[in-house]
Design a protein around this motif. Structure first.
Motif, short mmCIF file in Angstrom:
data_model
loop_
_atom_site.label_atom_id
_atom_site.label_comp_id
_atom_site.label_asym_id
_atom_site.label_seq_id
_atom_site.Cartn_x
_atom_site.Cartn_y
_atom_site.Cartn_z
N GLY A 83 0.80 -1.22 0.00
CA GLY A 83 0.00 0.00 0.00
C GLY A 83 0.83 1.27 0.00
N PRO A 84 0.17 2.41 0.16
CA PRO A 84 0.86 3.70 0.09
C PRO A 84 1.77 3.98 1.28
CG PRO A 84 -1.45 4.02 0.62
CD PRO A 84 -1.27 2.56 0.33
N GLY A 85 1.72 3.14 2.31
CA GLY A 85 2.57 3.33 3.48
C GLY A 85 3.93 2.66 3.36
N ALA A 86 4.17 1.91 2.27
CA ALA A 86 5.45 1.23 2.09
C ALA A 86 6.57 2.27 2.04
CB ALA A 86 5.44 0.40 0.81
N ASP A 87 7.66 1.97 2.72
CA ASP A 87 8.76 2.93 2.78
C ASP A 87 9.28 3.33 1.40
OD1 ASP A 87 8.88 3.35 5.54
OD2 ASP A 87 10.14 1.58 5.85
N TRP A 88 9.48 2.36 0.51
CA TRP A 88 10.02 2.72 -0.81
C TRP A 88 9.07 3.64 -1.56
CZ3 TRP A 88 7.56 1.70 -5.38
CH2 TRP A 88 6.60 0.70 -5.40
N PHE A 89 7.77 3.41 -1.41
CA PHE A 89 6.77 4.24 -2.08
C PHE A 89 6.83 5.67 -1.53
CE2 PHE A 89 2.49 5.96 -2.60
CZ PHE A 89 2.27 5.74 -3.96
N ARG A 90 6.85 5.79 -0.22
CA ARG A 90 6.92 7.11 0.42
C ARG A 90 8.23 7.82 0.09
NH1 ARG A 90 5.74 5.88 6.39
NH2 ARG A 90 5.92 8.14 6.59
N ASN A 91 9.31 7.05 -0.01
CA ASN A 91 10.60 7.64 -0.37
C ASN A 91 10.56 8.22 -1.79
OD1 ASN A 91 11.66 6.96 2.11
ND2 ASN A 91 12.74 5.16 1.36
N LEU A 92 9.92 7.49 -2.73
CA LEU A 92 9.82 8.01 -4.10
C LEU A 92 8.93 9.23 -4.19
CD1 LEU A 92 9.65 4.75 -6.27
CD2 LEU A 92 11.57 6.34 -6.01
N GLY A 156 -7.37 -2.52 -9.34
CA GLY A 156 -6.23 -1.71 -9.78
C GLY A 156 -6.36 -0.25 -9.44
N GLU A 157 -7.59 0.22 -9.31
CA GLU A 157 -7.81 1.64 -8.96
C GLU A 157 -7.41 1.95 -7.53
OE1 GLU A 157 -11.89 2.37 -9.99
OE2 GLU A 157 -11.41 2.55 -12.13
N SER A 158 -7.27 0.92 -6.69
CA SER A 158 -6.90 1.18 -5.30
C SER A 158 -5.49 0.67 -4.95
CB SER A 158 -7.94 0.57 -4.36
OG SER A 158 -8.00 -0.81 -4.54
N ILE A 159 -4.74 0.23 -5.94
CA ILE A 159 -3.35 -0.19 -5.73
C ILE A 159 -2.45 0.95 -6.16
CG2 ILE A 159 -1.53 -1.80 -6.44
CD1 ILE A 159 -3.73 -3.87 -6.97
N PRO A 160 -1.48 1.32 -5.33
CA PRO A 160 -0.54 2.37 -5.74
C PRO A 160 0.47 1.82 -6.76
CG PRO A 160 -0.51 2.05 -3.34
CD PRO A 160 -1.29 0.93 -3.94
N PHE A 161 0.38 2.29 -8.00
CA PHE A 161 1.32 1.92 -9.05
C PHE A 161 2.26 3.09 -9.31
CE2 PHE A 161 -2.24 -0.93 -10.13
CZ PHE A 161 -1.57 -2.12 -10.32
N VAL A 162 3.51 2.77 -9.63
CA VAL A 162 4.52 3.79 -9.92
C VAL A 162 5.16 3.46 -11.25
CG1 VAL A 162 6.68 4.85 -9.16
CG2 VAL A 162 4.99 4.12 -7.46
N ARG A 163 5.27 4.46 -12.12
CA ARG A 163 5.95 4.32 -13.41
C ARG A 163 7.35 4.89 -13.24
NH1 ARG A 163 6.30 1.36 -17.87
NH2 ARG A 163 7.00 2.57 -19.62
N LEU A 164 8.37 4.08 -13.53
CA LEU A 164 9.77 4.46 -13.44
C LEU A 164 10.29 4.62 -14.87
CD1 LEU A 164 10.64 1.73 -10.81
CD2 LEU A 164 10.31 4.16 -10.34
N THR A 165 10.61 5.85 -15.26
CA THR A 165 11.02 6.12 -16.64
C THR A 165 12.46 6.56 -16.67
OG1 THR A 165 8.75 6.83 -17.11
CG2 THR A 165 10.45 7.44 -18.71
N GLU A 166 13.24 5.93 -17.57
CA GLU A 166 14.65 6.25 -17.66
C GLU A 166 14.85 7.63 -18.26
OE1 GLU A 166 17.58 3.94 -19.95
OE2 GLU A 166 16.24 4.08 -21.66
N GLY A 167 16.03 8.16 -18.05
CA GLY A 167 16.37 9.47 -18.58
C GLY A 167 16.33 10.54 -17.50
N ALA A 168 16.24 10.13 -16.25
CA ALA A 168 16.21 11.09 -15.15
C ALA A 168 17.57 11.75 -15.00
CB ALA A 168 15.83 10.39 -13.85
#
Length: 170
Positions: A83-92, A156-168
């Protein structure tokens, strides 16, 4: 007088592993660090992100829900099963610039949280490609699904998804 349908209560997310389960959960991190990332066949990647409190580098292995290129840039979409409380998610959320290791290659990426609608569409595409994994993933996160595209879209509407795109830029 009209009645609105009762809101479905949010599922109880699993707690992050503790005790003897924590080292087992962290084993893929060590495997990536030893150069064994290709063994995961692109299904997992190592996410190197910055701790929001400590500012230190943190490593987490996450499952790739979808991968591909867009406008010549590689990208990976991952889900926060805790969920949205995961450390990696909050860090991002705090510092969206990160690095991913996919196989043996490293990519500088920028993270963007998907909207609920994008998450629903993503899950509706993912479930037919990986039906058993999708069903188990939903059950693990506390969701009950009937197997229909509409049901996976709802989840899927209630799962936090993150898109990681190269070129940062770092």
């Amino acid at each position: 007088m009209t009645h609105e349908p009762a809101a479905t209560p949010a599922p109880r997310r699993p707690d992050p592993p503790t005790g003897w389960r924590r080292p087992a959960f962290r084993l893929p991190v060590h495997m990536f660090r030893m150069g064994l990332g290709p063994l995961f066949g692109g299904r997992l990647l190592l996410l190197v992100h910055t701790g929001r409190v400590s500012g230190r580098s943190r490593r987490t292995v996450v499952e790739v829900v979808e991968a591909g290129t867009h406008e010549g840039r590689a990208g990976w979409t991952v889900a926060s099963g805790f969920g949205p409380g995961a450390d990696w998610f909050r860090n991002l959320l705090h510092t969206p610039h990160a690095t991913v290791q996919a196989g043996r290659r490293f990519h500088a990426v920028t993270a963007r949280v998907l909207t609920a609608e994008e998450g629903g569409e993503l899950m509706a595409r993912y479930a037919p490609r990986h039906p058993r994994v999708a069903r188990r993933l939903c059950a693990y996160m506390g969701f009950t699904v009937d197997g229909s595209a509409e049901d996976y879209r709802r989840v899927g509407e209630s799962i936090p998804f993150v898109r990681l795109t190269e070129g940062a830029k770092r």
